[in-house]
Design a protein around this motif. Structure first.
Motif, PDB file in Angstrom:
ATOM      1  N   UNK A 171       0.863  -1.085  -0.004  1.00  0.00           N
ATOM      2  CA  UNK A 171      -0.052   0.017  -0.078  1.00  0.00           C
ATOM      3  C   UNK A 171       0.869   1.202   0.124  1.00  0.00           C
ATOM      4  N   UNK A 172       1.961   1.126   0.746  1.00  0.00           N
ATOM      5  CA  UNK A 172       2.884   2.429   0.875  1.00  0.00           C
ATOM      6  C   UNK A 172       3.213   2.709  -0.515  1.00  0.00           C
ATOM      7  N   UNK A 173       3.792   1.540  -1.215  1.00  0.00           N
ATOM      8  CA  UNK A 173       4.664   1.851  -2.589  1.00  0.00           C
ATOM      9  C   UNK A 173       3.427   2.280  -3.476  1.00  0.00           C
ATOM     10  N   UNK A 174       2.587   1.739  -3.668  1.00  0.00           N
ATOM     11  CA  UNK A 174       1.434   2.114  -4.447  1.00  0.00           C
ATOM     12  C   UNK A 174       0.776   3.473  -4.312  1.00  0.00           C
ATOM     13  N   UNK A 175       0.657   3.917  -2.877  1.00  0.00           N
ATOM     14  CA  UNK A 175       0.102   5.392  -2.862  1.00  0.00           C
ATOM     15  C   UNK A 175       1.076   6.339  -3.116  1.00  0.00           C
ATOM     16  N   UNK A 176       2.291   6.290  -2.963  1.00  0.00           N
ATOM     17  CA  UNK A 176       3.495   6.903  -3.323  1.00  0.00           C
ATOM     18  C   UNK A 176       3.431   6.961  -4.796  1.00  0.00           C
ATOM     19  N   UNK A 177       3.445   5.875  -5.709  1.00  0.00           N
ATOM     20  CA  UNK A 177       3.344   5.911  -7.217  1.00  0.00           C
ATOM     21  C   UNK A 177       2.096   6.701  -7.707  1.00  0.00           C
ATOM     22  N   UNK A 178       0.949   6.804  -6.901  1.00  0.00           N
ATOM     23  CA  UNK A 178      -0.216   7.632  -7.498  1.00  0.00           C
ATOM     24  C   UNK A 178       0.050   9.089  -7.415  1.00  0.00           C
ATOM     25  N   UNK A 179       0.940   9.496  -6.149  1.00  0.00           N
ATOM     26  CA  UNK A 179       1.104  10.660  -6.023  1.00  0.00           C
ATOM     27  C   UNK A 179       2.332  11.155  -6.952  1.00  0.00           C
ATOM     28  N   UNK A 180       3.329  10.391  -7.284  1.00  0.00           N
ATOM     29  CA  UNK A 180       4.323  10.499  -8.165  1.00  0.00           C
ATOM     30  C   UNK A 180       3.809  10.623  -9.402  1.00  0.00           C
ATOM     31  N   UNK A 181       2.702  10.222 -10.079  1.00  0.00           N
ATOM     32  CA  UNK A 181       2.267  10.192 -11.269  1.00  0.00           C
ATOM     33  C   UNK A 181       1.785  11.703 -11.474  1.00  0.00           C
ATOM     34  N   UNK A 182       1.137  12.277 -10.364  1.00  0.00           N
ATOM     35  CA  UNK A 182       0.378  13.419 -10.347  1.00  0.00           C
ATOM     36  C   UNK A 182       1.333  14.574 -10.347  1.00  0.00           C
ATOM     37  N   UNK A 183       2.672  14.452  -9.736  1.00  0.00           N
ATOM     38  CA  UNK A 183       3.816  15.263  -9.845  1.00  0.00           C
ATOM     39  C   UNK A 183       4.179  15.493 -10.942  1.00  0.00           C
ATOM     40  N   UNK A 184       4.552  14.046 -11.510  1.00  0.00           N
ATOM     41  CA  UNK A 184       5.240  14.194 -12.953  1.00  0.00           C
ATOM     42  C   UNK A 184       4.283  14.893 -13.836  1.00  0.00           C
ATOM     43  N   UNK A 185       3.114  14.965 -13.936  1.00  0.00           N
ATOM     44  CA  UNK A 185       2.240  15.306 -14.843  1.00  0.00           C
ATOM     45  C   UNK A 185       2.138  16.910 -14.582  1.00  0.00           C
ATOM     46  N   UNK A 215      15.966  11.616  -4.801  1.00  0.00           N
ATOM     47  CA  UNK A 215      16.388  11.693  -6.022  1.00  0.00           C
ATOM     48  C   UNK A 215      15.182  11.883  -7.167  1.00  0.00           C
ATOM     49  N   UNK A 216      14.089  11.388  -6.849  1.00  0.00           N
ATOM     50  CA  UNK A 216      12.815  11.163  -7.682  1.00  0.00           C
ATOM     51  C   UNK A 216      12.598  12.729  -7.864  1.00  0.00           C
ATOM     52  N   UNK A 217      12.575  13.778  -6.844  1.00  0.00           N
ATOM     53  CA  UNK A 217      12.080  15.103  -7.055  1.00  0.00           C
ATOM     54  C   UNK A 217      13.207  15.828  -7.619  1.00  0.00           C
ATOM     55  N   UNK A 218      14.496  15.405  -7.467  1.00  0.00           N
ATOM     56  CA  UNK A 218      15.421  16.177  -8.399  1.00  0.00           C
ATOM     57  C   UNK A 218      15.424  15.885  -9.818  1.00  0.00           C
ATOM     58  N   UNK A 219      15.019  14.558 -10.235  1.00  0.00           N
ATOM     59  CA  UNK A 219      15.012  14.035 -11.424  1.00  0.00           C
ATOM     60  C   UNK A 219      14.088  14.838 -12.254  1.00  0.00           C
ATOM     61  N   UNK A 220      12.936  15.592 -11.565  1.00  0.00           N
ATOM     62  CA  UNK A 220      11.928  16.252 -12.212  1.00  0.00           C
ATOM     63  C   UNK A 220      12.274  17.970 -12.166  1.00  0.00           C
ATOM     64  N   UNK A 221      13.580  18.075 -11.853  1.00  0.00           N
ATOM     65  CA  UNK A 221      13.954  19.717 -11.853  1.00  0.00           C
ATOM     66  C   UNK A 221      13.717  20.306 -10.537  1.00  0.00           C
ATOM     67  N   UNK A 222      13.357  19.512  -9.407  1.00  0.00           N
ATOM     68  CA  UNK A 222      13.359  20.374  -8.154  1.00  0.00           C
ATOM     69  C   UNK A 222      14.680  20.608  -7.809  1.00  0.00           C
ATOM     70  N   UNK A 223      15.064  21.838  -7.605  1.00  0.00           N
ATOM     71  CA  UNK A 223      16.675  22.124  -7.536  1.00  0.00           C
ATOM     72  C   UNK A 223      17.054  22.330  -5.929  1.00  0.00           C
ATOM     73  N   UNK A 224      15.863  22.551  -5.362  1.00  0.00           N
ATOM     74  CA  UNK A 224      16.048  22.749  -3.648  1.00  0.00           C
ATOM     75  C   UNK A 224      15.274  21.564  -3.030  1.00  0.00           C
ATOM     76  N   UNK A 225      15.867  20.446  -2.713  1.00  0.00           N
ATOM     77  CA  UNK A 225      15.142  19.158  -2.181  1.00  0.00           C
ATOM     78  C   UNK A 225      15.644  18.979  -0.765  1.00  0.00           C
ATOM     79  N   UNK A 226      14.908  18.780   0.131  1.00  0.00           N
ATOM     80  CA  UNK A 226      15.315  18.830   1.406  1.00  0.00           C
ATOM     81  C   UNK A 226      14.496  17.466   2.147  1.00  0.00           C
ATOM     82  N   UNK A 227      15.148  16.801   2.993  1.00  0.00           N
ATOM     83  CA  UNK A 227      14.486  15.700   3.714  1.00  0.00           C
ATOM     84  C   UNK A 227      14.580  16.059   5.276  1.00  0.00           C
ATOM     85  N   UNK A 228      13.740  15.863   5.917  1.00  0.00           N
ATOM     86  CA  UNK A 228      13.739  16.815   7.378  1.00  0.00           C
ATOM     87  C   UNK A 228      12.934  15.460   8.203  1.00  0.00           C
TER      88      UNK A 228
END
Length: 256
Positions: A171-185, A215-228
């Protein structure tokens, strides 16, 4: 956790008057952030504000405390930087029927409440409020939690799921995949993702799911990416929880 290399030792911001106890706690949190980080966020906000309203969308909205947090942020940024922010809550997404009822009642400002995160990356999605399939809008600020079921220490199989986000399993991987699809779009100008600290766990030399998200966010051009990593109780919550947040910033684009 990430550290800001540009932060100077002993660098502090001045104190400001506060309102309620909750606001006082939140302001102390803001003032404790690295000043250089606050300046970068401030510049990004100014760019967003130049577009007019900041359009907001939330996914796996729950009781959507973000709605209240944005109201506070509007007051806080005005106080800290004299930036006036107009937030426009464009959509929420929540599959739990009980939470849907709560959101319809308590957050009427949002015109769209979608039922299925898997539809966000499609042309149309079911709006619970109208019972019609409607276009999913672009937003400049996306805030999304994704399922922590497979990561939770309460899950006896969690040790097998250290890379479930990368593998898009459970469920965790599938729900992230759904959000990732919207972010890519849509490539929202600011993306904030939330999960558990177990995102940072790894097996041997493999990268953690936390590193994968960055790395996923960086690959889409997000230049300032932080994990907190942060404790909920340090921000005025009575809940004793440690949460992982992933923040990605990119230059705002013009959308209709």
């Amino acid at each position: 956790m990430t550290q800001d290399e540009n932060t100077k030792v002993g660098e502090v911001l001045p104190t400001y008057p506060s309102g309620t106890t909750l606001e006082d706690t939140a302001l102390r949190t803001l003032l404790a952030l690295p000043p250089s980080l606050i300046r970068r966020v401030s510049l990004s906000l100014k760019k967003l504000v130049s577009l007019g309203y900041i359009h907001v969308g939330t996914c796996f909205s729950g009781c959507d405390m973000l709605h209240h947090a944005l109201q506070f942020m509007s007051r806080a940024w005005k106080l800290l930087f004299n930036i006036h922010i107009n937030f426009d809550l464009r959509f929420q997404c929540e599959s739990d029927v009980g939470k849907q009822v709560f959101l319809v009642s308590e957050v009427p400002a949002s015109p769209q409440l979608f039922n299925d995160a898997a539809e966000l990356g499609s042309t149309l999605a079911l709006n619970v409020k109208t019972q019609r399939r409607e276009a999913v809008p672009w937003v400049s600020l996306l805030v999304a939690g994704f399922s922590c079921v497979d990561k939770s220490p309460l899950n006896i199989h969690s040790h097998k799921n250290k890379q479930c986000i990368q593998r898009q399993t459970g469920q965790s991987g599938e729900t992230f995949s759904c959000i990732a699809k919207y972010i890519r779009l849509t490539l929202a100008s600011v993306v904030v993702l939330e999960n558990l600290r177990e995102m940072f766990q790894t097996d041997g030399n493999d990268i953690s799911d936390a590193e994968y998200v960055v790395e996923f966010l960086k690959s889409l051009g997000y230049c300032n990416v932080m994990s907190i990593l942060t404790k909920a109780q340090d921000h005025g919550s009575r809940a004793v929880r440690v949460r992982a947040f992933f923040v990605g910033l990119r230059r705002p684009a013009t959308h209709s």
